[in-house]
Write an enzyme that holds these catalytic residues in place. Structure first.
Site, mmCIF file in Angstrom:
data_model
loop_
_atom_site.group_PDB
_atom_site.id
_atom_site.type_symbol
_atom_site.label_atom_id
_atom_site.label_comp_id
_atom_site.label_asym_id
_atom_site.label_seq_id
_atom_site.Cartn_x
_atom_site.Cartn_y
_atom_site.Cartn_z
ATOM 1 N N LYS A 211 0.870 -1.179 0.000
ATOM 2 C CA LYS A 211 0.000 0.000 0.000
ATOM 3 C C LYS A 211 0.898 1.217 0.000
ATOM 4 O O LYS A 211 2.022 1.156 0.493
ATOM 5 C CB LYS A 211 -0.873 0.007 1.265
ATOM 6 C CG LYS A 211 -2.137 0.799 1.114
ATOM 7 C CD LYS A 211 -3.236 -0.038 0.496
ATOM 8 C CE LYS A 211 -4.474 0.757 0.196
ATOM 9 N NZ LYS A 211 -5.597 -0.125 -0.164
ATOM 10 N N ASP B 135 -7.164 3.959 -4.434
ATOM 11 C CA ASP B 135 -7.768 3.874 -3.095
ATOM 12 C C ASP B 135 -8.360 5.260 -2.824
ATOM 13 O O ASP B 135 -8.602 6.009 -3.784
ATOM 14 C CB ASP B 135 -6.714 3.479 -2.044
ATOM 15 C CG ASP B 135 -7.335 3.028 -0.718
ATOM 16 O OD1 ASP B 135 -7.790 1.874 -0.635
ATOM 17 O OD2 ASP B 135 -7.394 3.831 0.237
HETATM 18 P P1 NDP Z 1 -13.031 7.556 -2.641
HETATM 19 O O1 NDP Z 1 -11.940 8.535 -2.472
HETATM 20 O O2 NDP Z 1 -13.624 7.326 -3.980
HETATM 21 O O3 NDP Z 1 -14.226 7.890 -1.649
HETATM 22 C C1 NDP Z 1 -14.024 7.971 -0.287
HETATM 23 C C2 NDP Z 1 -15.345 8.285 0.392
HETATM 24 O O4 NDP Z 1 -15.181 8.145 1.798
HETATM 25 C C3 NDP Z 1 -15.790 9.722 0.171
HETATM 26 O O5 NDP Z 1 -17.174 9.781 0.239
HETATM 27 C C4 NDP Z 1 -15.149 10.439 1.354
HETATM 28 O O6 NDP Z 1 -15.761 11.648 1.708
HETATM 29 C C5 NDP Z 1 -15.323 9.409 2.438
HETATM 30 N N1 NDP Z 1 -14.261 9.576 3.436
HETATM 31 C C6 NDP Z 1 -12.937 9.500 3.235
HETATM 32 N N2 NDP Z 1 -12.263 9.748 4.359
HETATM 33 C C7 NDP Z 1 -13.199 10.007 5.280
HETATM 34 C C8 NDP Z 1 -13.146 10.327 6.642
HETATM 35 N N3 NDP Z 1 -11.975 10.459 7.281
HETATM 36 N N4 NDP Z 1 -14.320 10.488 7.309
HETATM 37 C C9 NDP Z 1 -15.513 10.353 6.659
HETATM 38 N N5 NDP Z 1 -15.620 10.064 5.349
HETATM 39 C C10 NDP Z 1 -14.488 9.886 4.691
HETATM 40 O O7 NDP Z 1 -12.436 6.194 -2.039
HETATM 41 P P2 NDP Z 1 -12.940 4.705 -2.266
HETATM 42 O O8 NDP Z 1 -14.414 4.652 -2.411
HETATM 43 O O9 NDP Z 1 -12.086 4.095 -3.297
HETATM 44 O O10 NDP Z 1 -12.512 4.032 -0.878
HETATM 45 C C11 NDP Z 1 -13.399 3.936 0.236
HETATM 46 C C12 NDP Z 1 -12.927 2.819 1.167
HETATM 47 O O11 NDP Z 1 -12.906 1.585 0.447
HETATM 48 C C13 NDP Z 1 -11.515 2.971 1.727
HETATM 49 O O12 NDP Z 1 -11.473 2.403 3.014
HETATM 50 C C14 NDP Z 1 -10.670 2.119 0.791
HETATM 51 O O13 NDP Z 1 -9.484 1.667 1.409
HETATM 52 C C15 NDP Z 1 -11.630 0.975 0.546
HETATM 53 N N6 NDP Z 1 -11.395 0.175 -0.647
HETATM 54 C C16 NDP Z 1 -11.296 0.752 -1.880
HETATM 55 C C17 NDP Z 1 -11.101 -0.044 -2.996
HETATM 56 C C18 NDP Z 1 -11.061 0.522 -4.372
HETATM 57 O O14 NDP Z 1 -10.976 -0.274 -5.319
HETATM 58 N N7 NDP Z 1 -11.144 1.818 -4.569
HETATM 59 C C19 NDP Z 1 -10.902 -1.495 -2.874
HETATM 60 C C20 NDP Z 1 -11.115 -2.004 -1.544
HETATM 61 C C21 NDP Z 1 -11.328 -1.185 -0.495
HETATM 62 P P3 NDP Z 1 -15.032 13.034 1.387
HETATM 63 O O15 NDP Z 1 -15.220 13.237 -0.079
HETATM 64 O O16 NDP Z 1 -15.718 14.031 2.241
HETATM 65 O O17 NDP Z 1 -13.587 12.860 1.771
HETATM 66 O O1 2IT Z 2 -7.940 -1.862 -0.620
HETATM 67 C C1 2IT Z 2 -7.889 -2.338 -1.771
HETATM 68 O O2 2IT Z 2 -8.009 -3.546 -1.980
HETATM 69 C C2 2IT Z 2 -7.717 -1.420 -2.896
HETATM 70 N N1 2IT Z 2 -7.693 -0.208 -2.682
HETATM 71 C C3 2IT Z 2 -7.558 -1.948 -4.283
HETATM 72 C C4 2IT Z 2 -6.095 -2.103 -4.586
HETATM 73 C C5 2IT Z 2 -5.748 -2.441 -6.016
HETATM 74 O O3 2IT Z 2 -4.536 -2.600 -6.223
HETATM 75 O O4 2IT Z 2 -6.611 -2.556 -6.872
#
Ligand code: NDP
Ligand code: 2IT
Length: 447
Positions: free
Chosen positions: A128, A168
């Site tokens: 990461k 992420d």
């Molecule tokens: P995005 O940046 O697309 O969206 C993040 C969302 O979470 C936004 O709505 C944001 O709000 C909110 N958020 C972020 N930080 C905070 C905080 N400190 N408090 C409250 N709300 C918060 O990210 P993703 O959707 O990609 O990721 C979301 C989660 O999913 C993370 O935990 C990530 O690690 C996990 N994840 C992502 C994957 C991927 O493929 N993208 C894969 C697996 C897991 P705001 O706009 O106000 O910051």
């Molecule tokens: O938390 C996760 O699994 C991710 N943000 C996806 C990582 C990736 O390499 O696609």
């Protein structure tokens, strides 16, 4: 020689060694507690120092990122890549751009990623990275300047058989584009060294949707074990980014009613349900205009709760899809009082340990992130496969493989998490992931 370290000594030792890395301690404590009975039944792992080795990154890179903002002022951020474990494949895991990012955050995420990637059935190690850069309020040019400066250092440590970053929080298609562009300029290679690429330059169909879709596929698998389906269920979702949007999309198309979404400012409660048209508005709001979720409430005339999280709203299924520790034990008790039957983690470690314990005590369906949100990295793995083949599969092909992988992850959880008629998905996911990585490490000797 037998390692005599107890579980509590191991955790205490970690806390003393890295006192400020609290999220890393939390993730490690959760995993080790759940796999300890398995580890004690198989002394070979501790004899070979597997636990100690798993807790120490193979390599962690920390670097200065200097760039100029739109006013010509010099900005300095800190960049990182934690290459945690390469026992079963090249390092793989996302990049996070968020002001709260620290080494401890990335170590927790990399540690989780190692076990998650093992569950996917694909040959992916775990890593990461990211930076304490805040993309909010930045222009496209500023984001590009930052991404290029970030890549000027990171490119040395990447490669399609070395380390392959993906997205992420704060890193989506736009950022991957800028990062990949600079990587290509520096290395003269159009290799599959990133995932989440655009569809015209090596990306995979369904990658953007994969985490959210995979989450719903996992929920459907869990519900099926109790004779239920997601159709007709009331679903509360937090977040409104990549994972939340596509979880909502898939849930809606499967006949569920999604009643909440949020961002870091607050949540919207739409008792009529988010439909396709409203979701299209959210996508445009968040991905193009980069606005705030409160605009949804104004546009569709529903309630907005500033500064609050959605867990007090009555629902059957709760899907935390924003960030770590966004659902604590009080939220868990409230959800349980309101009759929640399934909680699945779209985000990484969104539920505190006490919240997870409350769900497990009540024996509701609880899907831990490393199983429930593994769809994203799985399709990243499929993107790497397609890049190696110099080929692009159809949407249906990728979706079919994603479903197959999620089913395989669910079966591993059931196989290793079965406890007297109850599946403990936390134990199942941790033991299955650990076992695969540990066996590979044993076979590769002391490295
Ligand atoms: P995005 O940046 O697309 O969206 C993040 C969302 O979470 C936004 O709505 C944001 O709000 C909110 N958020 C972020 N930080 C905070 C905080 N400190 N408090 C409250 N709300 C918060 O990210 P993703 O959707 O990609 O990721 C979301 C989660 O999913 C993370 O935990 C990530 O690690 C996990 N994840 C992502 C994957 C991927 O493929 N993208 C894969 C697996 C897991 P705001 O706009 O106000 O910051
Ligand atoms: O938390 C996760 O699994 C991710 N943000 C996806 C990582 C990736 O390499 O696609």
């Amino acid at each position: 020689m037998k390692s005599s370290k107890s579980l509590s000594d191991t955790l205490e030792g970690l806390r003393k060694r890295y006192p400020s890395e609290t999220e890393f301690h939390q993730a490690v404590a959760a995993v080790l507690t759940s796999i300890w009975p398995f580890v004690e039944r198989h002394p070979k792992y501790r004899e070979a120092g597997i636990i100690e080795r798993l807790l120490e990154p193979e390599r962690a890179i920390l670097f200065r990122v200097a760039w100029k903002d739109r006013h010509g002022a010099v900005q300095v951020n800190r960049g990182y890549r934690v290459q945690m474990n390469s026992a079963i494949g090249p390092y793989k895991g996302g990049l996070r751009f968020h002001p709260t990012v620290t080494l401890g955050t990335l170590k927790f995420l990399a540690f989780e990623q190692v076990l998650k990637n093992a569950l996917t059935t694909l040959p992916l190690g775990g890593a990461k990275g990211g930076a304490d850069f805040d993309p909010k309020g930045k222009t496209d040019d500023e984001v590009m300047a930052f991404c290029q400066a970030f890549m000027n250092e990171l490119y040395r440590h990447l490669g399609h058989d070395i380390d392959v970053p993906g997205g992420d929080i704060g890193v989506g298609t736009r950022e991957i584009g800028y990062l990949f562009g600079q990587y290509k300029r520096l290395t003269m290679q159009f290799g599959g060294s990133f995932t989440g690429k655009g569809l015209y330059w090596g990306g995979s169909r369904i990658r953007e949707e994969a985490t959210g879709y995979g989450l719903i596929y996992f929920v459907e698998e869990m519900l099926r074990t109790r004779g239920h389906s997601i159709s007709g269920k009331i679903v509360a979702i937090s977040g409104s980014g990549n994972v939340a949007q596509h979880a909502a999309e898939r849930a809606i198309s499967a006949g569920a009613k999604v009643i909440t979404l949020s961002d870091s400012d607050g949540f919207i409660h739409d008792p009529d349900g988010v439909d396709e048209e409203k979701l299209a508005f959210v996508k445009e709001l968040k991905n193009v205009r980069r606005g705030r979720i409160r605009e949804y409430a104004r546009k569709f005339k529903c309630a907005y709760h500033p500064g609050k999280r959605p867990w007090g709203v009555k629902c059957n299924v709760a899907l935390p899809c924003a960030t770590q520790n966004e659902l604590d034990v009080r939220d868990a008790m409230e959800l349980l009082r309101n009759g929640v039957m399934c909680v699945a983690e779209g985000a990484n470690m969104p539920c505190t340990r006490e919240a997870v314990a409350a769900f497990t005590r009540k024996k509701i369906l609880f899907g831990p992130g490393k199983a429930a949100n593994a769809g994203g990295v799985s399709v990243s793995g499929l993107e790497m496969t397609q890049n190696s083949m110099r080929f692009q599969w159809t949407r249906d092909e990728v979706d079919r493989r994603l479903r197959e992988i999620i089913r395989a992850i669910h079966s591993q959880c059931v196989r290793f998490g079965e406890q007297k008629g109850f599946t403990d998905y936390v134990v199942g996911a941790n033991v299955a992931g650990f076992r695969k990585v540990a066996e590979a490490m044993l076979e590769q000797g002391v490295v």
